[in-house]
Design an enzyme around this catalytic site. Sequence first.
Site, PDB file in Angstrom:
ATOM      1  CB  THR A  58      39.370  28.593   0.847  1.00  0.00           C
ATOM      2  OG1 THR A  58      38.135  29.199   1.260  1.00  0.00           O
ATOM      3  CG2 THR A  58      40.540  29.476   1.252  1.00  0.00           C
ATOM      4  CB  SER A 114      38.164  27.107  -5.380  1.00  0.00           C
ATOM      5  OG  SER A 114      39.506  26.889  -5.013  1.00  0.00           O
ATOM      6  CB  THR A 115      37.723  21.171  -5.781  1.00  0.00           C
ATOM      7  OG1 THR A 115      36.950  20.862  -4.617  1.00  0.00           O
ATOM      8  CG2 THR A 115      39.189  21.349  -5.400  1.00  0.00           C
ATOM      9  N   GLY A 151      31.334  23.925  -7.150  1.00  0.00           N
ATOM     10  CA  GLY A 151      30.335  24.897  -6.729  1.00  0.00           C
ATOM     11  C   GLY A 151      30.715  26.356  -6.901  1.00  0.00           C
ATOM     12  CB  ILE A 152      29.837  29.320  -4.799  1.00  0.00           C
ATOM     13  CG1 ILE A 152      28.309  29.268  -4.957  1.00  0.00           C
ATOM     14  CG2 ILE A 152      30.301  30.765  -4.665  1.00  0.00           C
ATOM     15  CD1 ILE A 152      27.538  29.804  -3.757  1.00  0.00           C
ATOM     16  N   GLY A 153      32.797  28.191  -5.265  1.00  0.00           N
ATOM     17  CA  GLY A 153      34.235  28.446  -5.219  1.00  0.00           C
ATOM     18  C   GLY A 153      34.901  28.256  -6.570  1.00  0.00           C
ATOM     19  CB  SER A 213      24.591  31.864   3.536  1.00  0.00           C
ATOM     20  OG  SER A 213      23.259  31.465   3.238  1.00  0.00           O
ATOM     21  CE1 TYR A 267      26.233  26.833   4.744  1.00  0.00           C
ATOM     22  CE2 TYR A 267      24.049  27.824   4.915  1.00  0.00           C
ATOM     23  CZ  TYR A 267      25.247  27.675   4.256  1.00  0.00           C
ATOM     24  OH  TYR A 267      25.480  28.384   3.098  1.00  0.00           O
TER      25      TYR A 267
END
Length: 201
Positions: free
Chosen positions: A13, A15-16, A18-20, A141, A154
């Site tokens: 999820t 995932s467009t 960065g980390i994803g 995180s 966050y």
Amino acid sequence: MDLKLKNKLVLVTGSTAGIGKATAEAFLAEGAEVIVNGRTEEKVQSVVDELSRHGNIHGIAADLSDPEESRALVEKTAEIGELDVLVNNMGFFEVKDFTEVTDEEWLNYFEVNVLSAVRLCRAFLPAMLKRDKGRILNLASEAGIKPLPQMIPYSMTKTALISLSRGLAEMTKGTNVTVNSVLPGPTWTEGVANYMEGAAA
């Protein structure tokens, strides 16, 4: 290294970028069949086009903070196949003084960063347990253990994800289904770059 992921169906999820996005690409490199997800068709299709050269990839656009769109994603995933690996990566952060964060913003953090993962775990875990195989990875995180004073909402959501992961891991004891949380430290992503540029300006 062969991680035995060839032909496994993986959903990542958020995932467009960065980390994803990097996670999706890494799974493709291991021979997995990957579903990428983002909120808009345009962004999802762009990533599908970009990563398709690496392997078998699908895209499902859905805002997972919305229960109806989450259900739609689960249904579309079932049309592709049985899910082997769920990576709950979707989330956001903002740097803001604690006293300025409204109730509405707190609730939005919880919807996006926590309930999105809860809904998908609840949807996919029963089938994994029935088949006695499956993996769930929740992207938390290090802020979930050492909260950041400038990013308290966050940090709170990441602590919640760690607790969710631990509870589900205890629940799946004695099975071949595993649930883990991953606790990255500061990572140079598009989101961090945008924040740094704004702070510099």
